[in-house]
Design a protein around this motif. Structure first.
Motif, PDB file in Angstrom:
ATOM      1  N   THR A 202       0.845  -1.177   0.013  1.00 30.41           N
ATOM      2  CA  THR A 202      -0.146   0.069  -0.070  1.00 30.41           C
ATOM      3  C   THR A 202       0.868   1.225   0.045  1.00 30.41           C
ATOM      4  OG1 THR A 202      -1.627  -1.044   1.248  1.00 30.41           O
ATOM      5  CG2 THR A 202      -1.765   1.186   1.169  1.00 30.41           C
ATOM      6  N   ASN A 203       1.935   1.322   0.891  1.00 27.51           N
ATOM      7  CA  ASN A 203       2.658   2.306   0.991  1.00 27.51           C
ATOM      8  C   ASN A 203       4.126   2.338   0.581  1.00 27.51           C
ATOM      9  OD1 ASN A 203       0.543   4.229   2.172  1.00 27.51           O
ATOM     10  ND2 ASN A 203       0.754   2.834   3.813  1.00 27.51           N
ATOM     11  N   MET A 204       4.415   1.451  -0.620  1.00 27.64           N
ATOM     12  CA  MET A 204       5.660   0.972  -0.942  1.00 27.64           C
ATOM     13  C   MET A 204       5.979   1.360  -2.519  1.00 27.64           C
ATOM     14  SD  MET A 204       6.111  -2.411   0.719  1.00 27.64           S
ATOM     15  CE  MET A 204       8.084  -2.526   0.662  1.00 27.64           C
ATOM     16  N   THR A 205       6.725   1.700  -2.965  1.00 27.58           N
ATOM     17  CA  THR A 205       6.916   1.775  -4.465  1.00 27.58           C
ATOM     18  C   THR A 205       7.283   0.549  -4.871  1.00 27.58           C
ATOM     19  OG1 THR A 205       9.407   2.312  -4.357  1.00 27.58           O
ATOM     20  CG2 THR A 205       8.112   4.399  -4.126  1.00 27.58           C
ATOM     21  N   ILE A 206       7.070   0.432  -6.513  1.00 29.44           N
ATOM     22  CA  ILE A 206       7.423  -0.670  -7.072  1.00 29.44           C
ATOM     23  C   ILE A 206       8.945  -1.123  -6.692  1.00 29.44           C
ATOM     24  CG2 ILE A 206       7.996  -1.736  -9.293  1.00 29.44           C
ATOM     25  CD1 ILE A 206       5.029  -1.708  -8.903  1.00 29.44           C
ATOM     26  N   GLU A 207       9.671  -0.209  -6.754  1.00 20.70           N
ATOM     27  CA  GLU A 207      11.191  -0.658  -6.489  1.00 20.70           C
ATOM     28  C   GLU A 207      11.484  -1.119  -5.288  1.00 20.70           C
ATOM     29  OE1 GLU A 207      10.415   2.246  -8.203  1.00 20.70           O
ATOM     30  OE2 GLU A 207      10.773   1.442  -9.982  1.00 20.70           O
ATOM     31  N   GLU A 208      10.854  -0.379  -4.014  1.00 16.65           N
ATOM     32  CA  GLU A 208      10.916  -1.064  -2.765  1.00 16.65           C
ATOM     33  C   GLU A 208      10.570  -2.500  -2.569  1.00 16.65           C
ATOM     34  OE1 GLU A 208      10.410   3.186  -0.432  1.00 16.65           O
ATOM     35  OE2 GLU A 208       8.583   2.044  -0.807  1.00 16.65           O
ATOM     36  N   VAL A 209       9.405  -2.822  -3.161  1.00 19.87           N
ATOM     37  CA  VAL A 209       8.675  -4.011  -3.189  1.00 19.87           C
ATOM     38  C   VAL A 209       9.627  -5.027  -4.017  1.00 19.87           C
ATOM     39  CG1 VAL A 209       6.720  -5.596  -3.996  1.00 19.87           C
ATOM     40  CG2 VAL A 209       6.292  -3.144  -3.034  1.00 19.87           C
ATOM     41  N   THR A 210      10.139  -4.770  -5.199  1.00 20.63           N
ATOM     42  CA  THR A 210      11.074  -5.509  -5.774  1.00 20.63           C
ATOM     43  C   THR A 210      12.424  -5.726  -4.882  1.00 20.63           C
ATOM     44  OG1 THR A 210      10.295  -4.425  -7.737  1.00 20.63           O
ATOM     45  CG2 THR A 210      12.229  -5.620  -7.980  1.00 20.63           C
ATOM     46  N   GLU A 211      13.000  -4.880  -4.384  1.00 23.58           N
ATOM     47  CA  GLU A 211      13.968  -5.099  -3.590  1.00 23.58           C
ATOM     48  C   GLU A 211      14.021  -6.032  -2.453  1.00 23.58           C
ATOM     49  OE1 GLU A 211      18.117  -3.859  -3.079  1.00 23.58           O
ATOM     50  OE2 GLU A 211      16.591  -3.602  -4.619  1.00 23.58           O
ATOM     51  N   LYS A 212      12.540  -5.839  -1.826  1.00 25.41           N
ATOM     52  CA  LYS A 212      12.262  -6.681  -0.679  1.00 25.41           C
ATOM     53  C   LYS A 212      12.253  -8.147  -1.087  1.00 25.41           C
ATOM     54  CE  LYS A 212       9.608  -7.563   3.337  1.00 25.41           C
ATOM     55  NZ  LYS A 212      10.679  -8.261   4.081  1.00 25.41           N
ATOM     56  N   ILE A 213      11.471  -8.487  -2.181  1.00 27.27           N
ATOM     57  CA  ILE A 213      11.329  -9.776  -2.588  1.00 27.27           C
ATOM     58  C   ILE A 213      12.620 -10.259  -3.289  1.00 27.27           C
ATOM     59  CG2 ILE A 213      10.123 -11.105  -4.559  1.00 27.27           C
ATOM     60  CD1 ILE A 213       7.669  -9.461  -4.279  1.00 27.27           C
ATOM     61  N   VAL A 214      13.633  -9.513  -3.886  1.00 25.83           N
ATOM     62  CA  VAL A 214      14.938 -10.061  -4.234  1.00 25.83           C
ATOM     63  C   VAL A 214      15.596 -10.675  -3.042  1.00 25.83           C
ATOM     64  CG1 VAL A 214      17.006  -9.137  -5.211  1.00 25.83           C
ATOM     65  CG2 VAL A 214      14.943  -8.914  -6.451  1.00 25.83           C
ATOM     66  N   LYS A 215      15.557  -9.815  -2.021  1.00 26.53           N
ATOM     67  CA  LYS A 215      16.266 -10.261  -0.810  1.00 26.53           C
ATOM     68  C   LYS A 215      15.735 -11.421  -0.054  1.00 26.53           C
ATOM     69  CE  LYS A 215      18.357  -5.878   0.955  1.00 26.53           C
ATOM     70  NZ  LYS A 215      17.842  -4.504   1.334  1.00 26.53           N
ATOM     71  N   GLU A 216      14.556 -11.617  -0.063  1.00 25.18           N
ATOM     72  CA  GLU A 216      13.796 -12.695   0.544  1.00 25.18           C
ATOM     73  C   GLU A 216      14.128 -13.921  -0.245  1.00 25.18           C
ATOM     74  OE1 GLU A 216      12.438 -13.061   3.348  1.00 25.18           O
ATOM     75  OE2 GLU A 216      12.042 -10.997   3.950  1.00 25.18           O
ATOM     76  N   ILE A 217      14.242 -13.879  -1.578  1.00 28.89           N
ATOM     77  CA  ILE A 217      14.610 -14.970  -2.440  1.00 28.89           C
ATOM     78  C   ILE A 217      16.141 -15.436  -2.306  1.00 28.89           C
ATOM     79  CG2 ILE A 217      14.855 -15.781  -5.062  1.00 28.89           C
ATOM     80  CD1 ILE A 217      12.376 -13.917  -5.559  1.00 28.89           C
ATOM     81  N   GLU A 218      17.034 -14.341  -2.328  1.00 30.68           N
ATOM     82  CA  GLU A 218      18.462 -14.657  -2.211  1.00 30.68           C
ATOM     83  C   GLU A 218      18.889 -15.409  -1.025  1.00 30.68           C
ATOM     84  OE1 GLU A 218      19.979 -10.504  -2.874  1.00 30.68           O
ATOM     85  OE2 GLU A 218      20.456 -11.207  -4.922  1.00 30.68           O
ATOM     86  N   LYS A 219      17.982 -15.088   0.166  1.00 30.97           N
ATOM     87  CA  LYS A 219      18.165 -15.975   1.462  1.00 30.97           C
ATOM     88  C   LYS A 219      17.961 -17.227   1.239  1.00 30.97           C
ATOM     89  CE  LYS A 219      16.093 -12.299   4.365  1.00 30.97           C
ATOM     90  NZ  LYS A 219      14.855 -12.156   5.299  1.00 30.97           N
ATOM     91  N   VAL A 220      17.114 -17.651   0.482  1.00 29.22           N
ATOM     92  CA  VAL A 220      16.824 -19.194   0.198  1.00 29.22           C
ATOM     93  C   VAL A 220      17.347 -19.918  -1.050  1.00 29.22           C
ATOM     94  CG1 VAL A 220      14.903 -19.247   1.638  1.00 29.22           C
ATOM     95  CG2 VAL A 220      14.549 -18.746  -0.646  1.00 29.22           C
ATOM     96  N   ARG A 221      17.737 -18.925  -1.940  1.00 28.34           N
ATOM     97  CA  ARG A 221      18.193 -19.628  -3.299  1.00 28.34           C
ATOM     98  C   ARG A 221      19.646 -20.537  -3.181  1.00 28.34           C
ATOM     99  NH1 ARG A 221      18.097 -17.016  -9.170  1.00 28.34           N
ATOM    100  NH2 ARG A 221      17.753 -18.930 -10.223  1.00 28.34           N
TER     101      ARG A 221
END
Ligand code: DC
Length: 221
Positions: A202-221
């Motif tokens: 809701t209060n995030m930019t596309i870039e912020e959401v992308t960054e957050k998801i990339v970080k979460e994926i990198e933790k487990v990949r």
């Protein structure tokens, strides 16, 4: 099986844009499953078949060929061999696709096609039931949420840019209706699983959401 990222969330949560950006950054094949339900709706529309005519829909499903191709990071959608990438985004398809997507026979036909796509490639697949039904054992699940008011604001802005005349209130009513349909339907409703990572955009930019998801994926990949 390849590495599988399951991303679910309501329309207007930014799923489509974010999925594409994450796929580019992490070299994943991005798959938009809504396009497949749109193909079923379009095929039926072209044949003048209504969402209540189950027998006719079954016939369509027997012969339908849906293919999603990835060309330079963009998804190209083929319906019975014809490129319908643009045609599946018309307001006609928009207004009836949810009814077709709620039909059991339609989902039974489409879900195995989606599972097959995860066999050979590392993918990020977005939809409504990817973490719950299609890939319950995905390597990582993300639930991307957003308030209905913000989703309506985003859609209203898009409409204005496209020259479509609507009021914010009209858009909000439509979004609320669609939300009801998708979260309350009997089969494969939009739902967060316990093991999914919850992100409220809701209060995030596309870039912020992308960054957050990339970080979460990198933790487990
Ligand atoms: O994401 P979209 O608006 O293109 O989706 C089109 C329709 O398909 C929408 O009514 C939700 C439905 N859908 C679904 O039921 N399950 C999915 N995995 C993806 C989309």
């Amino acid at each position: 099986m390849g590495f599988i990222v399951a991303l679910d969330g309501p329309a207007g949560s930014g799923k489509g844009t974010v999925t594409k950006k994450v796929a580019e950054k992490l070299n994943l094949v991005n798959i938009d499953t809504g396009a497949m339900y749109r193909c079923v709706a379009l095929d039926c529309l072209n044949k003048n078949i209504d969402s209540t005519e189950i027998e006719k829909i079954k016939e369509v499903l027997e012969n339908i060929e849906i293919e999603l191709k990835n060309q330079n990071g963009n998804q190209v959608v083929l319906l019975n061999g014809k490129d319908v990438t643009k045609e599946i985004r018309t307001t006609e398809v928009d207004s009836c696709v949810a009814k077709f997507a709620a039909i059991k026979e339609v989902r039974d036909r489409v879900t195995p096609l989606q599972r097959k796509m995860g066999e050979k490639n590392d993918i990020i697949m977005e939809g409504r039931d990817i973490g719950t039904v299609v890939f319950p054992n995905a390597n990582i699940k993300i639930f991307l949420d957003c308030s209905v008011e913000e989703r309506a604001r985003r859609r209203y802005k898009q409409n204005i840019e496209k020259g479509i005349q609507t009021t914010y209130e009209e858009v909000l009513t439509l979004i609320k209706e669609r939300n009801e349909l998708e979260t309350k339907r009997e089969i494969a409703p939009l739902k967060k699983t316990d093991d999914a990572i919850y992100i409220d955009s809701t209060n995030m930019t596309i870039e912020e959401v992308t960054e957050k998801i990339v970080k979460e994926i990198e933790k487990v990949r």
